[in-house]
Design an enzyme around this catalytic site. Sequence first.
Site, mmCIF file in Angstrom:
data_model
loop_
_atom_site.group_PDB
_atom_site.id
_atom_site.type_symbol
_atom_site.label_atom_id
_atom_site.label_comp_id
_atom_site.label_asym_id
_atom_site.label_seq_id
_atom_site.Cartn_x
_atom_site.Cartn_y
_atom_site.Cartn_z
ATOM 1 N N ASN A 234 -1.698 7.378 -2.698
ATOM 2 C CA ASN A 234 -3.237 7.407 -2.195
ATOM 3 C C ASN A 234 -3.589 6.928 -0.963
ATOM 4 O OD1 ASN A 234 -6.070 7.297 -2.570
ATOM 5 N ND2 ASN A 234 -6.146 5.368 -3.520
ATOM 6 N N LYS B 46 -6.361 7.045 0.803
ATOM 7 C CA LYS B 46 -7.641 6.737 0.814
ATOM 8 C C LYS B 46 -8.514 7.229 1.925
ATOM 9 C CE LYS B 46 -6.170 2.317 -1.106
ATOM 10 N NZ LYS B 46 -6.449 0.926 -1.478
ATOM 11 N N HIS C 151 -10.430 5.481 -9.623
ATOM 12 C CA HIS C 151 -9.826 4.377 -8.665
ATOM 13 C C HIS C 151 -10.865 2.900 -8.638
ATOM 14 C CE1 HIS C 151 -8.323 2.284 -5.191
ATOM 15 N NE2 HIS C 151 -7.138 2.836 -5.470
ATOM 16 N N GLU D 194 -11.892 1.546 -6.599
ATOM 17 C CA GLU D 194 -12.617 1.300 -5.153
ATOM 18 C C GLU D 194 -13.983 2.436 -5.663
ATOM 19 O OE1 GLU D 194 -9.965 2.384 -2.299
ATOM 20 O OE2 GLU D 194 -8.879 0.293 -2.505
ATOM 21 N N GLU E 172 -3.575 -0.434 -12.202
ATOM 22 C CA GLU E 172 -3.936 -1.180 -11.235
ATOM 23 C C GLU E 172 -4.735 -2.276 -11.094
ATOM 24 O OE1 GLU E 172 -2.961 1.737 -7.724
ATOM 25 O OE2 GLU E 172 -5.334 1.992 -8.136
ATOM 26 N N GLY F 243 -4.448 -3.539 -2.126
ATOM 27 C CA GLY F 243 -4.548 -3.805 -0.824
ATOM 28 C C GLY F 243 -4.534 -5.185 -0.422
ATOM 29 N N SER G 67 -0.187 -2.938 -4.281
ATOM 30 C CA SER G 67 0.657 -3.502 -3.282
ATOM 31 C C SER G 67 2.179 -3.376 -3.570
ATOM 32 C CB SER G 67 0.380 -4.954 -3.010
ATOM 33 O OG SER G 67 -0.874 -5.316 -2.712
#
Length: 255
Positions: free
Chosen positions: A13, A15, A98, A100, A170, A176, A216
Amino acid sequence: MNKSLRNAVIAGNWKMNNTRVETTALINELAPLVKGADCEVVVCVPFTNLQTAVELAKGTNIKVGAQNCHFEKNGAYTGEISADMLVEMGVEYVVIGHSERRQYFAETNVTVNKRTKAAIASGLKVLLCVGEMLEDREQGITDELVALQTKIGLLDIDKADLDKIIIAYEPVWAIGTGKTATAEQANEVCTMIRNTVAKIYDQAAADAMTIQYGGSMNAANADELLAKPDVDGGLIGGASLKAADFTAIINAASK
Ligand code: PEP
């Protein structure tokens, strides 16, 4: 079911990273490194890089994914991209839900479900993201929360379409941050997701489903995470931006 019978998928991904020039360089570097991979290799790139990525991936074993799509087929949705538009470009995968998008763009379980249905109706494969926030884990509600995300995410989806869905577990606290879930924590929740799928559909459907871990994952921890019986691959953010690191994870999944 032996996990070797399931399709292992390693998806990057990217991003909001990489210009078209950088996309060209990264895919050209990656393609020869992963050509012998014994798993599905996907790069999910920004909308503006999709055309470039699709062209460069032709004749390689790299598949291209987008990072979102809208749930309507077309209409007055300024700034949005439909699933059909992605398919027309040669895109095969799309990330939906996701964390985010859930955190910063008001994505809910209901819109995640609508987008998932639209994507599979158009012929895309979906990387459906679920995962708890740190406070959820601290309050001991990870299983309830992730089961709910899974149930609503899959609402009204036919069993026959499940082969177009990969669930990516996730934990938000691991994305991150450099804080990876332990392999045991990752496997525990992936098992719980599989059991949830078995309750909604049946055991055979659950056994066949690819469930990834993301958060991560890197060259150093991929072996341990991917060796777990219910972890069938990874959704990779930061480490997918460097060809050598992403390749190391792909190699770990190919063992
Ligand atoms: C992600 O963006 O889905 C992700 C897992 O990011 P990272 O690997 O950087 O934690």
